[in-house]
Enzyme design. Structure first.
Site, PDB file in Angstrom:
ATOM      1  N   TYR A 143       8.751  35.128  80.870  1.00  0.00           N
ATOM      2  CA  TYR A 143       9.287  34.269  79.196  1.00  0.00           C
ATOM      3  C   TYR A 143       9.005  33.085  80.122  1.00  0.00           C
ATOM      4  CZ  TYR A 143       8.762  36.568  74.313  1.00  0.00           C
ATOM      5  OH  TYR A 143       8.771  37.555  73.705  1.00  0.00           O
ATOM      6  N   LYS A 189      11.517  48.049  83.463  1.00  0.00           N
ATOM      7  CA  LYS A 189      10.705  49.502  84.473  1.00  0.00           C
ATOM      8  C   LYS A 189      11.140  49.685  85.588  1.00  0.00           C
ATOM      9  CE  LYS A 189       6.233  51.630  83.895  1.00  0.00           C
ATOM     10  NZ  LYS A 189       6.582  52.768  82.635  1.00  0.00           N
ATOM     11  N   ASP A 221       9.346  52.661  78.916  1.00  0.00           N
ATOM     12  CA  ASP A 221       8.471  52.974  77.609  1.00  0.00           C
ATOM     13  C   ASP A 221       9.082  54.255  76.717  1.00  0.00           C
ATOM     14  OD1 ASP A 221       9.205  54.278  80.115  1.00  0.00           O
ATOM     15  OD2 ASP A 221       6.627  54.540  80.515  1.00  0.00           O
ATOM     16  N   ASP A 245      11.930  41.957  73.067  1.00  0.00           N
ATOM     17  CA  ASP A 245      10.874  41.717  72.135  1.00  0.00           C
ATOM     18  C   ASP A 245      10.364  42.500  71.434  1.00  0.00           C
ATOM     19  OD1 ASP A 245      10.116  39.662  70.787  1.00  0.00           O
ATOM     20  OD2 ASP A 245       8.363  39.979  71.709  1.00  0.00           O
ATOM     21  N   ASP A 249      11.898  44.775  67.991  1.00  0.00           N
ATOM     22  CA  ASP A 249      10.523  44.905  66.598  1.00  0.00           C
ATOM     23  C   ASP A 249      10.940  46.151  66.161  1.00  0.00           C
ATOM     24  OD1 ASP A 249      10.389  42.191  65.922  1.00  0.00           O
ATOM     25  OD2 ASP A 249       7.994  42.702  65.571  1.00  0.00           O
TER      26      ASP A 249
END
Ligand code: IPM
Ligand code: MN
Length: 355
Positions: A143, A189, A221, A245, A249
């Site tokens: 970000y 990751k 993942d 983020d 959700d």
């Protein structure tokens, strides 16, 4: 003598103003019951700030937040401002606010209320009892990484984490785990990204200071899949900015509606308390938004920023009781509802349960 706290209020855009109004009703009620005064200082951010001042994060807001004990925030953004250049978009204002306030630790609890197990798109037995705390790094990673550029034939961002950044967020996650089920799952990751391998190595170092906490690692993942497959395996999820983020959700859907989940963004200074959902321009102004995520964020503010535990748990109890008694806003209205409420009615119901 009653204590007085100065609370920065940022209503923002879309449903932001409506849901913040309800949270203030609830704060005022709990304040009168617990003998606490709140002094509100309204500030502009995002689209509302762009319209009034031309920039998404005006200097006045910057100065304003520094003088508060905590800041309560609604939501920002909307189609009206989507075509502005990136640095002038509402989202850039929020990111700049977070960076300015140094709120590096974003706590996003994903809790499934027993009363709402039928509201999730997943089977009740999968979600019943879910209680996850997502600890998202909030002011670093891709970000904010430099360099970044939009060019004609290629574009790029930089995902970067320093040892200091990973260490401080990992400590937050371990400290929280110590007060919970003492399990941290760090999500990265590392099979592909150097920055993730680094993240993992630093987290392993930090974990040595918390021998009682069980640390595991998961690729992002797989974590997305596991959150849907068997969410109860998680206690604390520790992760970076963009993975957090996305995963928060996903985790919100376990609860039945993103309109239920609060967050606390904390750091060394003043904290920022905001629902995890956005400004929902499609329903803005209709008065039907679910204010519970914002009301619940106000409860987190009382707990984490002000140490007002009793007032905080009074709000939590009122929310549970209202759900138990069948009060629902439209987003969760299809499930075991006895009374469908609009935004302001839900605020009134919560107020009436605070004794
Ligand atoms: C969130 C939001 C923000 C983010 C946007 C609005 C900048 O999606 O708080 O999760 O990506 O952090
Ligand atoms: Mn988000």
């Amino acid at each position: 003598m009653a204590k007085t706290y100065k609370i920065g209020i940022i209503r923002g855009d879309g449903i932001g103003p409506e849901i913040v109004t309800e949270a203030l009703k609830v704060l005022d009620k709990v304040g009168s019951v617990c003998d606490i005064n709140f002094e509100y200082k309204e500030m502009l951010l995002g689209g509302a700030a762009i319209d009034a001042t031309g920039v998404p994060f005006p200097d006045e807001t910057k100065k304003g937040v520094d003088s508060c004990d905590a800041v309560l925030f609604g939501a920002i953004g909307g189609p009206k401002w989507d075509n502005l250049e990136r640095r002038l978009r509402p989202e850039s204002g929020l990111l700049a606010l977070r960076a300015h306030m140094g709120t590096f630790a974003n706590l996003r609890p994903a809790v499934v209320y027993d009363e709402l197990v039928n509201a999730s798109t997943l089977k009740p037995e999968v979600v019943k009892g879910v209680d996850i705390m997502v600890v998202r790094e909030l002011i670093g990673g891709i970000y904010f990484g430099q360099p970044r550029e939009y060019l004609k034939d290629h574009s790029y961002n930089t995902m970067i984490y320093t040892r200091a950044e990973v260490t401080r967020i990992a400590k937050v996650a371990f400290e929280i785990a110590m007060k919970r089920d003492k399990r941290v799952c760090s999500v990265d990751k590392a099979n592909v990204l150097e920055v993730s391998q680094f993240w993992r190595d630093v987290v392993i170092e930090v974990a040595k200071e918390y021998p009682e906490v069980e640390l595991s690692h998961m690729y992002v993942d797989n974590a997305a899949m596991q959150l849907i497959r068997n969410p109860k395996q998680f206690d604390v999820i520790l992760t970076g900015n963009i993975f957090g983020d996305i995963l928060s959700d996903a985790a919100s859907m376990l609860s039945g509606s993103i309109g239920l989940l609060p967050s606390a963004s904390t750091g060394e200074g003043v904290g920022l308390y905001e629902p995890i959902h956005g400004s929902a321009p499609d329903i803005a102004g209709q008065g039907i938004a679910n204010p519970l995520a914002t009301i619940s964020s106000a409860a987190m503010m009382l707990k984490y920023a002000l140490g007002e535990m009793e007032a905080s748990s009074k709000i939590d109890h009122a929310i549970k009781q209202a759900l138990k008694d069948g009060y629902r806003t439209g987003d969760i209205g299809a499930y075991d509802a006895k009374t469908i409420c609009n935004c302001s009615q839900m605020g009134d119901v919560i107020v009436s349960y605070i004794k």
